[in-house]
Design an enzyme around this catalytic site. Structure first.
Site, mmCIF file in Angstrom:
data_model
loop_
_atom_site.group_PDB
_atom_site.id
_atom_site.type_symbol
_atom_site.label_atom_id
_atom_site.label_comp_id
_atom_site.label_asym_id
_atom_site.label_seq_id
_atom_site.Cartn_x
_atom_site.Cartn_y
_atom_site.Cartn_z
ATOM 1 N N GLU A 247 0.833 -1.205 0.000
ATOM 2 C CA GLU A 247 0.000 0.000 0.000
ATOM 3 C C GLU A 247 0.868 1.256 0.000
ATOM 4 O O GLU A 247 0.588 2.210 -0.709
ATOM 5 C CB GLU A 247 -0.908 -0.008 1.242
ATOM 6 C CG GLU A 247 -1.817 1.218 1.327
ATOM 7 C CD GLU A 247 -2.754 1.203 2.541
ATOM 8 O OE1 GLU A 247 -2.701 0.239 3.326
ATOM 9 O OE2 GLU A 247 -3.517 2.156 2.677
ATOM 10 N N GLU A 386 3.233 11.331 11.084
ATOM 11 C CA GLU A 386 3.933 11.074 12.357
ATOM 12 C C GLU A 386 4.343 9.600 12.433
ATOM 13 O O GLU A 386 5.444 9.275 12.881
ATOM 14 C CB GLU A 386 3.025 11.421 13.559
ATOM 15 C CG GLU A 386 2.762 12.906 13.751
ATOM 16 C CD GLU A 386 1.784 13.488 12.741
ATOM 17 O OE1 GLU A 386 0.990 12.721 12.150
ATOM 18 O OE2 GLU A 386 1.824 14.711 12.525
HETATM 19 C C1 LIG Z 1 -9.049 9.323 2.858
HETATM 20 C C2 LIG Z 1 -8.807 8.169 3.788
HETATM 21 C C3 LIG Z 1 -9.004 6.884 3.333
HETATM 22 C C4 LIG Z 1 -8.796 5.801 4.194
HETATM 23 N N1 LIG Z 1 -9.055 4.546 3.723
HETATM 24 C C5 LIG Z 1 -8.956 3.483 4.558
HETATM 25 C C6 LIG Z 1 -9.340 2.170 4.129
HETATM 26 O O1 LIG Z 1 -9.749 1.976 2.986
HETATM 27 N N2 LIG Z 1 -9.266 1.157 5.013
HETATM 28 C C7 LIG Z 1 -8.817 1.310 6.284
HETATM 29 O O2 LIG Z 1 -8.744 0.347 7.028
HETATM 30 N N3 LIG Z 1 -8.443 2.576 6.745
HETATM 31 C C8 LIG Z 1 -8.514 3.638 5.902
HETATM 32 N N4 LIG Z 1 -8.181 4.907 6.363
HETATM 33 C C9 LIG Z 1 -7.808 5.077 7.755
HETATM 34 C C10 LIG Z 1 -6.361 5.483 7.998
HETATM 35 O O3 LIG Z 1 -5.494 4.388 7.829
HETATM 36 C C11 LIG Z 1 -6.315 6.052 9.438
HETATM 37 O O4 LIG Z 1 -7.087 7.238 9.429
HETATM 38 C C12 LIG Z 1 -4.901 6.365 9.874
HETATM 39 O O5 LIG Z 1 -4.170 5.188 10.063
HETATM 40 C C13 LIG Z 1 -4.888 7.193 11.186
HETATM 41 O O6 LIG Z 1 -5.678 6.606 12.162
HETATM 42 P P1 LIG Z 1 -6.775 7.468 12.955
HETATM 43 O O7 LIG Z 1 -7.601 8.195 11.944
HETATM 44 O O8 LIG Z 1 -7.480 6.549 13.892
HETATM 45 O O9 LIG Z 1 -5.964 8.563 13.765
HETATM 46 P P2 LIG Z 1 -5.211 8.339 15.144
HETATM 47 O O10 LIG Z 1 -4.421 7.092 15.098
HETATM 48 O O11 LIG Z 1 -6.197 8.514 16.265
HETATM 49 O O12 LIG Z 1 -4.195 9.556 15.151
HETATM 50 C C14 LIG Z 1 -4.552 10.885 15.559
HETATM 51 C C15 LIG Z 1 -3.305 11.752 15.539
HETATM 52 O O13 LIG Z 1 -2.341 11.274 16.495
HETATM 53 C C16 LIG Z 1 -1.092 11.016 15.874
HETATM 54 N N5 LIG Z 1 -0.456 9.840 16.459
HETATM 55 C C17 LIG Z 1 -1.047 8.658 16.740
HETATM 56 N N6 LIG Z 1 -0.142 7.797 17.262
HETATM 57 C C18 LIG Z 1 1.057 8.445 17.291
HETATM 58 C C19 LIG Z 1 2.367 8.077 17.706
HETATM 59 N N7 LIG Z 1 2.633 6.867 18.192
HETATM 60 N N8 LIG Z 1 3.353 9.007 17.590
HETATM 61 C C20 LIG Z 1 3.102 10.245 17.076
HETATM 62 N N9 LIG Z 1 1.848 10.641 16.675
HETATM 63 C C21 LIG Z 1 0.854 9.760 16.774
HETATM 64 C C22 LIG Z 1 -1.431 10.755 14.404
HETATM 65 O O14 LIG Z 1 -0.329 11.006 13.558
HETATM 66 C C23 LIG Z 1 -2.587 11.729 14.182
HETATM 67 O O15 LIG Z 1 -2.098 13.007 13.898
HETATM 68 C C24 LIG Z 1 -8.360 6.016 5.527
HETATM 69 C C25 LIG Z 1 -8.152 7.318 5.989
HETATM 70 C C26 LIG Z 1 -8.368 8.393 5.135
HETATM 71 C C27 LIG Z 1 -8.145 9.785 5.672
#
Ligand SMILES: Cc1cc2nc3c(=O)[nH]c(=O)nc-3n(C[C@H](O)[C@H](O)[C@H](O)COP(=O)(O)OP(=O)(O)OC[C@H]3O[C@@H](n4cnc5c(N)ncnc54)[C@H](O)[C@@H]3O)c2cc1C
Length: 422
Positions: A247, A386
């Site tokens: 991916e 991040e």
């Molecule tokens: C347009 C789009 C399409 C997507 N498509 C898919 C899909 O098809 N299938 C699927 O399964 N997922 C999909 N996703 C999900 C995507 O993989 C997640 O949104 C992403 O992994 C971040 O997870 P979260 O949204 O839960 O944010 P969180 O993990 O809650 O993060 C919130 C913030 O905290 C920061 N953060 C978290 N942990 C740490 C750390 N250890 N150190 C420093 N900073 C940290 C992050 O960088 C972020 O800024 C999609 C997302 C988007 C926006």
């Protein structure tokens, strides 16, 4: 440095160019020239042509319906498709072919490869990705969608979120919690699930751009056969990581081409709007130009490594981090060049949220302001910036790991954190 391809590769390029000249309409200038409403129909037809010529999965073995091309031929093909402004597949092929198909080649049983790979290519099965959950994004190991074996089938209950193209898919590859009693990265199983059953409900999520390309997916006593497991029960984490490599390993050779075309359009727009001589705009344009050039050399470096037999690994995070941060910067500049016009978008918007650079698209205010919004998502999906920096720090540069706390089972974690919302 002068990067050159071998005479054999250049001969293959001529073959691809002849194929494109034969199958694209006369005067073709890219999919971005089409009316947005006409794009899905064109992409469907174009996908069929690629399929019939073995170009949909050019690197797969012929036994599974692939093209059996060498690595350098695949690169040349990808470059020529990009230059012509046509996609390398349909809307869900990123999931079914690039991610799942390549992962099955690594982890699938012979029966799974023979069943699923040709069906993904023919379009009989269309796939989406069920990884993220409301409480498991960056910390994917915390996922809680449960699967329990009951006789000859798995029974699945839970929720996924941000499922891109889920409304267009009939199959989902799913990470599920199968053993809550072991440390959380173990006890995860990778399942292949048919979505056409009463226990699977897809609910669209409306994005800031107004489009709805991703969804929530709910599972209520949904089922899949016992043998729909990839890589073994409780071993899904390793399979999931292999898939993320495919991916994130964004096309090293083609991204700089796409972004260069987009930057050329921005340069033209800056001239048209009389701001190309503004010293601040000039400086920002020059910075974007330099970044695309750096991306080009980065791509050539990656390509050289891959052609020498290097398997993409955590260093794929360099490309993901670099291109997604760049794309935010260049689309912010696009909106700045438009000025107040960006607040009243008109004209043709991008035809998709993913890869919204749309070769051949016009310089409309709707195009740049929507691409600006889509670019916000690019530094989030496939792992946030991040997280990419953490991967690079820890796994490529060998810096000390961030504190991870006690290694507890998923079940123990749930007990300690209490009911959701507390
Ligand atoms: C347009 C789009 C399409 C997507 N498509 C898919 C899909 O098809 N299938 C699927 O399964 N997922 C999909 N996703 C999900 C995507 O993989 C997640 O949104 C992403 O992994 C971040 O997870 P979260 O949204 O839960 O944010 P969180 O993990 O809650 O993060 C919130 C913030 O905290 C920061 N953060 C978290 N942990 C740490 C750390 N250890 N150190 C420093 N900073 C940290 C992050 O960088 C972020 O800024 C999609 C997302 C988007 C926006």
């Amino acid at each position: 440095m002068r990067a050159r391809y071998s005479p054999e590769a250049e001969a293959y390029r001529e073959k691809v160019q002849a194929f494109l000249a034969e199958h694209l309409p006369a005067g073709w200038r890219g999919v971005g020239r089409l009316d947005v409403a006409a794009v899905p129909g064109f992409v469907d037809g174009w996908r069929r042509i690629l399929y019939e010529h073995g170009y949909l999965a050019p690197g797969w073995p012929r036994a599974y319906g692939g093209g059996g091309l060498s690595a350098v031929e695949q690169v040349v093909l990808a470059e020529e498709l990009t230059r012509a402004g046509v996609p390398a597949g349909g809307a869900n092929d990123l999931f079914g072919i690039q991610m799942l198909g390549n992962t099955l080649l690594n982890w699938g049983t012979e029966a799974q490869k023979r069943h699923y790979l040709p069906r993904a290519l023919s379009g009989e099965d269309t796939w989406c990705q069920g990884y993220s959950e409301p409480n498991a994004g960056s910390d994917l190991g915390s996922l809680g969608c449960r699967a329990v074996l009951d006789g000859d089938q798995w029974v699945i209950n839970g929720q996924k979120v941000w499922t891109s193209q889920g409304h267009l898919a009939d199959h989902i590859f799913l990470l599920t919690r199968t053993n809550p009693a072991v440390p959380k990265h173990r006890g995860i199983t990778f399942l292949l699930v048919d979505m056409r059953q009463p226990g699977v409900e897809v609910r669209p999520i409306r994005m800031i751009s107004g489009d709805a390309e991703f969804n929530e997916v709910y599972f209520t006593d949904a089922t899949c056969p016992r043998d729909a497991v990839v890589g073994g029960v409780d071993n899904g984490w390793s399979v999931a990581m292999t898939l993320l490599g495919y991916e994130r390993g964004e096309a090293a050779a083609t991204l700089p081409l796409r972004f260069r075309t987009e930057l050329d359009r921005l340069l033209a727009m800056a001239r048209d709007r009389g701001v190309a001589d503004d010293p601040v705009v000039r400086q920002r344009l020059a910075r974007c130009y330099v970044k695309v050039e750096v991306m080009r050399y980065l791509g050539l470096r990656t390509l050289t490594l891959v052609l020498a037999g290097h398997q993409p690994g955590p260093d794929g995070a360099i490309s993901k981090l670099y291109w997604s941060e760049y794309h935010r910067e260049v689309t912010e500049l696009g909106v700045a060049v438009l000025g107040a016009a960006a607040l009243t978008p008109s004209g043709r918007p991008p035809s998709s949220a993913i890869h919204s650079d749309d070769p051949g698209a016009p310089n409309s205010s709707a195009w740049w302001s929507t691409a600006f919004l889509h670019a916000r998502a690019e530094t989030i999906y496939s792992g946030t910036s991040e997280i990419q920096r953490n991967i690079l720090g820890e796994m490529v540069l060998g810096l000390p790991k961030e504190p991870r706390g006690e290694l507890r089972s998923w079940g123990e974690d749930q007990r300690r954190s209490g009911p959701a919302g507390t």
